[in-house]
Design a protein around this motif. Structure first.
Motif, PDB file in Angstrom:
ATOM      1  N   HIS A  45       0.842  -1.097  -0.131  1.00 46.93           N
ATOM      2  CA  HIS A  45       0.062  -0.040   0.028  1.00 46.93           C
ATOM      3  C   HIS A  45       0.958   1.117   0.037  1.00 46.93           C
ATOM      4  N   GLY A  57      -5.694   8.564  -6.047  1.00 48.78           N
ATOM      5  CA  GLY A  57      -5.888   7.168  -5.479  1.00 48.78           C
ATOM      6  C   GLY A  57      -6.032   6.141  -6.860  1.00 48.78           C
ATOM      7  N   THR A  86      -7.690   0.908  -9.422  1.00 50.77           N
ATOM      8  CA  THR A  86      -7.652   1.434  -7.843  1.00 50.77           C
ATOM      9  C   THR A  86      -6.691   0.769  -6.995  1.00 50.77           C
ATOM     10  N   PHE A  87      -6.357   1.122  -5.889  1.00 50.65           N
ATOM     11  CA  PHE A  87      -5.545   0.305  -4.983  1.00 50.65           C
ATOM     12  C   PHE A  87      -6.027  -1.039  -4.678  1.00 50.65           C
ATOM     13  N   ARG A  88      -7.258  -1.189  -4.642  1.00 45.00           N
ATOM     14  CA  ARG A  88      -7.995  -2.218  -3.880  1.00 45.00           C
ATOM     15  C   ARG A  88      -7.790  -3.198  -5.163  1.00 45.00           C
ATOM     16  N   GLU A  89      -7.931  -2.768  -6.425  1.00 47.28           N
ATOM     17  CA  GLU A  89      -7.657  -3.777  -7.409  1.00 47.28           C
ATOM     18  C   GLU A  89      -6.703  -4.388  -7.509  1.00 47.28           C
ATOM     19  N   GLU A  91      -4.288  -4.633  -4.876  1.00 48.24           N
ATOM     20  CA  GLU A  91      -4.171  -5.214  -3.325  1.00 48.24           C
ATOM     21  C   GLU A  91      -4.769  -6.632  -3.555  1.00 48.24           C
ATOM     22  N   ASN A  92      -5.950  -6.693  -4.121  1.00 47.01           N
ATOM     23  CA  ASN A  92      -6.827  -7.836  -4.143  1.00 47.01           C
ATOM     24  C   ASN A  92      -5.965  -8.934  -4.977  1.00 47.01           C
ATOM     25  N   GLN A  93      -5.164  -8.529  -5.856  1.00 44.55           N
ATOM     26  CA  GLN A  93      -4.674  -9.523  -6.621  1.00 44.55           C
ATOM     27  C   GLN A  93      -3.182  -9.481  -6.782  1.00 44.55           C
ATOM     28  N   SER A  95       0.544  -9.697  -3.963  1.00 40.62           N
ATOM     29  CA  SER A  95       1.163  -9.228  -2.861  1.00 40.62           C
ATOM     30  C   SER A  95       2.250  -8.394  -2.935  1.00 40.62           C
TER      31      SER A  95
END
Length: 248
Positions: A45, A57, A86-89, A91-93, A95
């Motif tokens: 992150h 973002g 997005t950061f979530r996209e 970080e979800n996929q 490491s």
């Protein structure tokens, strides 16, 4: 025109997330960056925040290409098919290990100097916060695409437009393009051939900061150095002063 040398005072920080702040990313000084050295200095992150130069973002395709040379990972991670990640996209996929491995082009488990350049940029951005995010963020004396992306193309045009008339004259464009100015005007201007570019003409042929970078990178080594990026320093100062005036 010589660049304005921007001197900023580093802000001291005691942030607990900055776990290793001395010795640089290459903690053991062997000239290679290991995964453990990255793991001990940043989270995924934090790396993404450092790459988000405009603070919106999102991570865009040119930034992915700037990191890894190709855009494949952008399309792989872009699950909703829009123009950004997005950061979530991410970080979800991915490491932090996956992120590190994308830089390890020869798959030998460590990053040599060439492979580690962008990782060092990320480290320096995280651990050396400075007022206003100066253009040469890692202080290496040269500009990368990631660093010039701290301004978008519209901001560059506004900074060049010294009299605010939304027309760019040869003299105004000289600040950025120097001896390449006449060629740039010829390539961008419309049918009137009046030697002046309005903003629409300046944006012709999908011109953007990355393409300007390529024009100025005369030796094609993917960095602006030895005077190639002088105009960007001047523009950055104008941009920074404008931003400070707007928030005063």
């Amino acid at each position: 025109m010589a660049p304005f040398l921007l001197l900023f005072v580093a802000l001291a920080t005691g942030s607990p997330v900055k776990r290793q702040t001395t010795g640089g990313l290459d903690a053991n000084g062997d000239g290679l960056i290991s995964y453990d050295e990255v793991f001990n200095t940043m989270s995924l992150h934090e790396a993404l925040v450092a790459l988000d130069t405009d603070g919106d973002g999102f991570i865009y395709l040119p930034q992915i290409i700037g990191l890894w040379g190709v855009g494949d990972k952008f399309y792989e991670l872009n699950v909703d098919g829009d123009d950004h990640l997005t950061f979530r996209e991410i970080e979800n996929q991915m490491s932090l290990r996956d992120f590190f491995n994308e830089f390890d082009f020869n798959n030998n488990g460590t990053l040599d100097a060439a492979e580690a350049y962008q990782m060092n940029f990320i480290y320096d951005t995280i651990n050396n916060p400075t007022f206003g995010n100066p253009l040469d963020a890692n202080g290496d004396g040269k500009l990368s695409v990631l660093e010039v992306q701290s301004m978008n193309y519209d901001e560059v045009l506004v900074a060049l437009d010294a009299d605010g008339d939304m027309l760019l004259t040869h003299d105004e464009l000289m600040v950025l393009f120097g001896g390449l100015t006449a060629e740039f005007i010829h390539d961008q201007e419309g049918r009137d051939h009046d030697g002046v570019l309005d903003f629409q003409e300046a944006e012709a042929h999908h011109m953007d900061v990355e393409k300007v970078f390529e024009i100025l990178d005369l030796d094609e080594n993917n960095y602006l150095e030895n005077g190639e990026g002088a105009g960007f320093y001047t523009i950055w100062e104008v941009h920074l002063n404008s931003a400070n005036s707007a928030t005063a």
